[in-house]
Design a protein around this motif. Sequence first.
Motif, mmCIF file in Angstrom:
data_model
loop_
_atom_site.group_PDB
_atom_site.id
_atom_site.type_symbol
_atom_site.label_atom_id
_atom_site.label_comp_id
_atom_site.label_asym_id
_atom_site.label_seq_id
_atom_site.Cartn_x
_atom_site.Cartn_y
_atom_site.Cartn_z
ATOM 1 N N TYR A 126 10.857 73.525 49.757
ATOM 2 C CA TYR A 126 10.526 73.279 48.350
ATOM 3 C C TYR A 126 11.835 73.082 47.573
ATOM 4 C CZ TYR A 126 5.706 74.484 49.279
ATOM 5 O OH TYR A 126 4.427 74.485 49.755
ATOM 6 N N ILE A 128 14.194 71.061 44.261
ATOM 7 C CA ILE A 128 14.224 70.486 42.913
ATOM 8 C C ILE A 128 15.686 70.168 42.566
ATOM 9 C CG2 ILE A 128 14.401 72.723 41.748
ATOM 10 C CD1 ILE A 128 12.684 71.547 39.506
ATOM 11 N N LEU A 131 9.593 70.140 41.151
ATOM 12 C CA LEU A 131 9.561 70.901 42.409
ATOM 13 C C LEU A 131 8.596 70.226 43.393
ATOM 14 C CD1 LEU A 131 10.509 73.423 43.967
ATOM 15 C CD2 LEU A 131 8.516 74.638 43.045
ATOM 16 N N TRP A 170 5.854 78.548 46.500
ATOM 17 C CA TRP A 170 6.909 77.750 47.111
ATOM 18 C C TRP A 170 7.397 78.429 48.397
ATOM 19 C CZ3 TRP A 170 6.921 79.042 41.887
ATOM 20 C CH2 TRP A 170 7.461 80.302 41.567
#
Length: 850
Positions: free
Chosen positions: A107, A109, A150, A195
């Motif tokens: 996960y 970002i 995300l 996540w």
Amino acid sequence: MRGSSGSKAALITLLALAIVLVPNHLPNAVASGSLQPSTFYFHNQATKTLNTISTYLWANTSQTWSSGAQFESRNVVSGTPGVWNYYSQPAMAGNVTFTGPVTFVLYLISSSGTGGGTVITGNVNKITSAGTVVPLAVGSLSGTSISTTLTAYTISLTSSSYQIEQGAILNFQITITITGTTTRTISLLYDGAAWPSQVIATFQQRIGINFYSSFNQTGLQTNFFSRNWTGPGRQVTLRASIFDALGLYDIASARSNLTSPSGSPVLSNSPLTRVQGTGQNFSGTWAINWTYTTNTLSGSYSSKLAVTDNNGISLTPTLTFKVIASWLLNLHAVSLDPTPVSVPGASITLFNGAVAIYNGVSNSSGWVAPQNIMLLDNASYSIKAYLQGAIVNQTAPYTPSSSLTFPLYLSVYQLDFSNKFMDGNANQLPQPPSTIQLSYPNGTIGNLNPGGTYLLPAGTYSISTVTWRGVNVAASSIPFNPRNGLAPVKLQIYDLTVTVEDQNGQPVSGATVTLTLAGQTFTQNTTGNSGVLVFRSLPKGQYIVIVNSESQTIRSTLDLSQNSSNNIQLNPAPASWVTQSLGWILLGVAVGGALGYGEFYRIKHPFREEPFEYLDKLASGGFRDGDSVLIEGDTGSGKTTFCEEVAYKSLQSARPVVFLTYDNPDSVKQAMNSMHFDTSKDEAQGFFQLIGCEITKTPRMDNSHGVLENFYDTTVLDMAISSGLAEVTVGKPTLIVDSSHQLVERASTRGLTNLIQETAANLREEKGRFFLAVNRGAPKQVLAELEGAVDCVLELSTALQSGRPFTQLTIKKMRGRKFDNRPVKTRIHPSKGIVFEVPKTHKGKQNSTN
């Protein structure tokens, strides 16, 4: 138990066959090679050092999500990649193999989009206990931009199989490279339900169960538990040994269900507690205790174990154990007389359901040995009792509920013969007859002491012969049933009065009176002043009365069939010596002539040779379907050769043969081949079974719950016979047992007799035949018992003639038919087997017997 039906049956059983249970041991609950996936979740934990690696970034199979967002950020620019390293913990508890694919789920970002030149790489490395890094697999994801939202990114790695040894750890390395000169902050989020960054790998057999078993409170592994045990002893421990290569921390739960014999639940999804091993060990033990009461239902209990790891893999072995009450039983065999008496020698056969499990005999006091027999309360038992080959009790099925000691009533009655025999005038005899011959209900015949007391099973008997002073004085067959007793028996025994007078009718004293019967002097006495002699208690028959007085001899013949008187008057003229001498001369001439003719006959008529089938002529057609045959023979007389020829002739007649030998089977086969008795084809087709028997004794088993020795050699033979006949697929089998002289020496005569009778009865239903060979040197009482149990008896005896040995065969018994009972010489021909040497003018002499 009284009678044979409707009786309250109690039964002895052998616990060794009923409660010795093999422990349920499972080497692996999951077959070797089974694929078992595991998911390693990333975690942020306290910093520690493992295999020289110090970090706070770890991975294992536990899903202990953090209360807050966990993330690791890296500043990434072209030429400066972002690198994240996570390490599995604890160290591998055991060797394990994993194979591809390995899947990374990340996960990610970014502070701003990374563009199309982004490459995300996943590496799997192994780090040994010494800190050496060994690359195992690598995979990458190219051309995928990491955005400001995300997002989960998946990388699949293919690889070969890899061995991870005990003590090693895994390194999951993530590397991100981008293009351009703008620095981005890329964050990897983990340790959260929303996540869950992770790595999924597939292993070969990393988790399994070594065993799932039941133990008593002392730690002894067993599948038997008694309701008779005291409170502390009534505990069942269910114990499982479980392994996991990742460490026992990976075992999420171990739970058990327990079901009673009625199908109702006793334990439902009950957790087992880990009693051995830590989270970092390779294997450990889980256990749960269950305590039962004296009222717990008897029978088999079934338990199913469910072991689940953190990845949802479940293993479900099962086991069974028994909770049973056991009771003691003692039986006293007694008769059904108004005042019962102990019955020794009764054969007791015990059954668990339809299976015979024990055979014992009541001792001299009537107690069935062994005593204090243990019974189980969840089984049905029955008993059959035999005496003298007759069944004397057959009980209904019985399930014990308490310990008992009570009489086992047999349909047996005590009969005292000593006061039953009278003379022809119904007067008591001065002493009992010498012997009586008794025909039993099963057709056997025995000689009894008329002054004795006997225990006889109910049934129809007959006294066929009563011997008084060497003569059978029974007027006819005397039937009776011991249940009703025996009425007084009048015999053909009478008194004879002899009066000796002179020519004037005056009594003659000093005269010698001799009675002869069948050419033998029977009795003799001398007259007194009255000239009268009374001979009392004489057996019936034709007597010659001889009176000698003063050189005079008077003879008269008397057929004694009732009380009689005989007057003898003496003749004054003495008998001429010439007359007497002439009688002796004529007798000598007759005897001499007969002897001379016999010698002439022997020289003039030599023997002729007859094949084995000549036996059929001697026995009025030979053996019939259903016959049981006893072959008695001296050592070396040819018993085994006789059995081998019977086997071969049976095969030629399309009869299957089961041949049990106490010799070496190979020697029997070689001997048959030497006489051209080729059985190889029949053996290949299953028509001929040659079975070697051994005289052995089953060793006593060590079991604290009451194992008894019960397998004697007759039982072993019975099992061998049953298994051999079970292989026969066509009718009219021939069963041969050769030679059972060792068995006769060791086994119970009554047990062997019962076995012969039961086997013969079973073969009779199949129209088969049963041949049993024994040594003629066995005790006479044993031979008499065996002869009484069979239909036919043959005797092979050896003797010397002119210094040379020879063998002769004699038929002693052929029930229900005529036969020639004269001995016939035999010899073993090297290629023909047994042949008979018969005089050329030999004519069959038939002797009727039953």
